[in-house]
Design an enzyme around this catalytic site. Structure first.
Site, PDB file in Angstrom:
ATOM      1  CG  ASN A  23      -2.106  -0.996   0.937  1.00 62.74           C
ATOM      2  OD1 ASN A  23      -2.257  -1.519  -0.171  1.00 62.74           O
ATOM      3  ND2 ASN A  23      -2.885  -1.275   1.973  1.00 62.74           N
ATOM      4  NE  ARG A 407      -5.791  -7.100  -4.569  1.00 57.44           N
ATOM      5  CZ  ARG A 407      -6.484  -6.415  -3.648  1.00 57.44           C
ATOM      6  NH1 ARG A 407      -7.544  -6.922  -3.089  1.00 57.44           N
ATOM      7  NH2 ARG A 407      -6.128  -5.192  -3.297  1.00 57.44           N
TER       8      ARG A 407
HETATM    9  C1  LIG Z   1      -4.156   0.612  -1.735  1.00 59.82           C
HETATM   10  C2  LIG Z   1      -4.424   1.031  -0.340  1.00 59.82           C
HETATM   11  O1  LIG Z   1      -3.664   1.769   0.257  1.00 59.82           O
HETATM   12  N1  LIG Z   1      -5.501   0.498   0.244  1.00 59.82           N
HETATM   13  C3  LIG Z   1      -5.797   0.804   1.619  1.00 59.82           C
HETATM   14  C4  LIG Z   1      -6.514   2.142   1.687  1.00 59.82           C
HETATM   15  O2  LIG Z   1      -7.679   2.029   0.886  1.00 59.82           O
HETATM   16  P1  LIG Z   1      -8.480   3.341   0.498  1.00 59.82           P
HETATM   17  O3  LIG Z   1      -7.533   4.453   0.263  1.00 59.82           O
HETATM   18  O4  LIG Z   1      -9.399   2.956  -0.618  1.00 59.82           O
HETATM   19  O5  LIG Z   1      -9.323   3.591   1.812  1.00 59.82           O
HETATM   20  P2  LIG Z   1      -9.817   4.972   2.409  1.00 59.82           P
HETATM   21  O6  LIG Z   1      -8.945   5.349   3.555  1.00 59.82           O
HETATM   22  O7  LIG Z   1      -9.966   5.954   1.293  1.00 59.82           O
HETATM   23  O8  LIG Z   1     -11.273   4.584   2.945  1.00 59.82           O
HETATM   24  C5  LIG Z   1     -11.657   4.828   4.276  1.00 59.82           C
HETATM   25  C6  LIG Z   1     -13.162   5.056   4.314  1.00 59.82           C
HETATM   26  O9  LIG Z   1     -13.470   6.270   3.640  1.00 59.82           O
HETATM   27  C7  LIG Z   1     -14.478   6.062   2.677  1.00 59.82           C
HETATM   28  N2  LIG Z   1     -14.229   6.974   1.535  1.00 59.82           N
HETATM   29  C8  LIG Z   1     -12.999   7.007   0.956  1.00 59.82           C
HETATM   30  C9  LIG Z   1     -12.751   7.835  -0.112  1.00 59.82           C
HETATM   31  C10 LIG Z   1     -13.791   8.666  -0.588  1.00 59.82           C
HETATM   32  O10 LIG Z   1     -13.640   9.431  -1.544  1.00 59.82           O
HETATM   33  N3  LIG Z   1     -15.003   8.627   0.034  1.00 59.82           N
HETATM   34  C11 LIG Z   1     -15.250   7.788   1.097  1.00 59.82           C
HETATM   35  O11 LIG Z   1     -16.360   7.777   1.627  1.00 59.82           O
HETATM   36  C12 LIG Z   1     -14.326   4.577   2.282  1.00 59.82           C
HETATM   37  O12 LIG Z   1     -15.499   4.051   1.701  1.00 59.82           O
HETATM   38  C13 LIG Z   1     -13.978   3.956   3.618  1.00 59.82           C
HETATM   39  O13 LIG Z   1     -15.151   3.720   4.336  1.00 59.82           O
HETATM   40  O14 LIG Z   1      -6.846   2.426   3.045  1.00 59.82           O
HETATM   41  C14 LIG Z   1      -7.741   1.474   3.637  1.00 59.82           C
HETATM   42  C15 LIG Z   1      -8.060   1.955   5.038  1.00 59.82           C
HETATM   43  O15 LIG Z   1      -6.930   1.917   5.842  1.00 59.82           O
HETATM   44  C16 LIG Z   1      -7.104   0.081   3.621  1.00 59.82           C
HETATM   45  O16 LIG Z   1      -8.038  -0.856   4.066  1.00 59.82           O
HETATM   46  C17 LIG Z   1      -6.652  -0.298   2.209  1.00 59.82           C
HETATM   47  O17 LIG Z   1      -5.891  -1.466   2.249  1.00 59.82           O
HETATM   48  C1  LIG Z   2      -8.172  -3.550   1.010  1.00 55.55           C
HETATM   49  C2  LIG Z   2      -6.907  -3.697   0.605  1.00 55.55           C
HETATM   50  O1  LIG Z   2      -6.422  -3.270  -0.582  1.00 55.55           O
HETATM   51  P1  LIG Z   2      -7.159  -2.387  -1.700  1.00 55.55           P
HETATM   52  O2  LIG Z   2      -7.391  -1.032  -1.107  1.00 55.55           O
HETATM   53  O3  LIG Z   2      -6.170  -2.328  -2.837  1.00 55.55           O
HETATM   54  O4  LIG Z   2      -8.441  -3.094  -2.070  1.00 55.55           O
HETATM   55  C3  LIG Z   2      -5.907  -4.348   1.471  1.00 55.55           C
HETATM   56  O5  LIG Z   2      -4.702  -4.205   1.189  1.00 55.55           O
HETATM   57  O6  LIG Z   2      -6.289  -5.023   2.443  1.00 55.55           O
END
Ligand SMILES: CC(=O)N[C@H]1[C@@H](OP(=O)(O)OP(=O)(O)OC[C@H]2O[C@@H](n3ccc(=O)[nH]c3=O)[C@H](O)[C@@H]2O)O[C@H](CO)[C@@H](O)[C@@H]1O
Ligand SMILES: C=C(OP(=O)(O)O)C(=O)O
Length: 429
Positions: A23, A407
């Protein structure tokens, strides 16, 4: 399709090396779009997600090279060069983006460098809806015009992006990363308030600074970025994977073993060591990382709630549930980040676990032993939680849909069998 076959009941012993963080690696790779010079990344893990992103970046014009030299900083692992002399396409097509949500991280860099981008909406996934509204809203505040059409985000900023004060209503790792990259090439100052503090965000900020960006507030929830006209090449060593580390720490705990996790960083796992410490697991720093074992043989049930960093990571929730299945007493696990991240619970139940899910919480009543069974899961961490359960279970467990594991876990079965696990990959057909 390949399967993982495990015969459980063997305590893991010895040492196991943790790789660079998936990540962190994914956003770092997209940062190469911000410069026409070469970005060199050391400790790049060999994972399916990295290949998926490399395919997407290649069609944007990124040229990949292997640096034949030994890694700097004494680090081991792959060293890859990414060079984007020219952006050859500003479109991230559905077929490539749908394979992995992190692909949306090309949006900020493409708009910032080219003033235009067309990126497929990533869509929902097994663990939740995962919208990208915060990524979009932030770019709009920085002057981009954005429309959604035919499943694509159409972004344009013909006169470039400008700095802005962006207050996130919820903490988002991806939105913080996308806007951090965009802000590095925007005109003026951007302030990101309620930004994600995950070590992977800090690792990206460190790399951007090495590329010439000016960023203050690393590791805090307020990031202040002074935009630059251009960024240059850099050499960056990817931070060790705290989720891989935590997963193997729990593998040691669930089997009653004793493992040294080389490259493991306790400072990135404080919430985890606190919770596991309460369950009776001990952690001792070593020169190369740390050791983990049960302090006095027993493991007790503890409650845990997932939270943004520095809280307990959602990406370790499934593994924690597997652990609690064989703890003494009960445990309550509450998932606050994703709305549908308990798909491992019914599969663990097939192995004899006693789990009741009520909305965002799961009550786990520990049992003395799990029993092996054929199982499968629909996401990465759920799959690895079944591997952990299989390592502790009596008899044989077969984990299907191994592509989820590939993955995020490099040579999983090789690393575990080197520490005494009876685990093998069974090739399809
Ligand atoms: C590739 C990567 O780094 N993936 C990680 C990243 O995912 P990712 O970056 O997708 O996760 P986010 O921190 O953005 O999501 C956190 C929460 O915010 C919400 N949200 C997010 C963006 C947005 O525009 N709107 C919104 O509502 C999501 O639905 C979720 O409920 O952080 C997550 C939370 O630690 C981890 O589980 C994932 O493994
Ligand atoms: C949820 C994960 O990855 P991604 O945000 O790429 O789906 C993860 O690494 O556990």
């Amino acid at each position: 399709m390949d399967k993982i076959r495990i015969r459980g009941g063997r305590p893991l012993r010895g040492s196991l090396a943790v790789g660079g963080a998936k990540n962190a690696a994914l956003p770092l790779m997209t940062a190469s779009l911000l410069t026409d010079e070469t970005l060199t990344l050391a400790q790049l893990p060999h994972l399916a997600d990295i290949t998926t992103l490399a395919n997407l970046l290649a069609q944007h014009g990124v040229v990949f090279g292997m640096d034949g030299s030994a890694p700097q900083d004494g680090a081991a692992g792959r060293v890859i060069e990414l060079t984007t002399r020219e952006i050859t396409s500003t479109t991230a097509p559905y077929d490539l983006v749908r394979k992995m949500r992190a692909s949306v991280l090309v949006l900020g860099p493409l708009v910032a460098r080219c003033g235009v981008a067309k990126v497929s909406l990533p869509g929902g996934c097994a663990i939740g809806a995962r919208p990208v509204d915060l990524h979009i809203k932030g770019l709009v505040e920085m002057g981009a015009q954005i429309e959604l059409e035919g499943g694509y985000i159409l972004a344009s900023a013909p006169n470039g992006l400008h700095g802005a004060r962006i207050v996130f209503p919820t903490v988002s790792v991806g939105a913080t990363e996308n806007l951090l990259m965009a802000a590095s090439l925007a005109k003026g100052e951007t302030v990101l308030v309620n930004a994600a503090r995950e070590p992977e965000v800090t690792d990206l900020a460190r790399c951007l600074i090495a590329m010439g960006a000016e960023i203050e507030g690393l590791g805090t929830d307020t990031l202040r970025i002074q935009g630059k006209d251009r960024l240059h090449g850099a050499y960056h060593t990817i931070v060790p994977d705290r989720i891989e580390t935590g997963t193997y720490a729990m593998a040691a705990a669930i089997t009653g073993g004793d493992l040294e996790l080389i490259n493991g960083r306790l400072e990135h796992l404080q919430s985890v060591t606190k919770v596991l410490g309460g369950a009776g697991i001990s952690f001792t720093e070593t020169e190369r990382g740390f050791r983990v074992a049960r302090a006095n043989g027993v493991m007790t049930g503890v409650d845990v709630m997932t939270e943004p960093f520095p809280g307990f990571p959602t990406d370790l929730q499934a593994q924690m549930m597997a652990l609690m299945c064989v703890a003494d007493g009960a445990a309550m696990i509450t998932e606050t980040i994703f709305e549908n991240r308990f798909m491992h619970a019914p599969e663990l139940a097939r192995m004899g676990a006693k789990i009741t899910v009520h909305g965002a919480s799961a009550l786990i009543r520990g049992v003395p032993r799990l029993t092996g069974a054929p199982v499968m899961a629909t996401d990465l961490r759920a799959s690895v939680s079944l591997v952990l359960a299989g390592l502790a279970a009596d008899g044989e467990t077969e984990v299907n849909r191994v592509y989820h594991l590939d993955r995020g876990y490099e040579r999983l079965e090789e690393k575990l069998s080197a520490c005494g696990a009876d685990i093998e990959r069974v090739k399809a057909g």
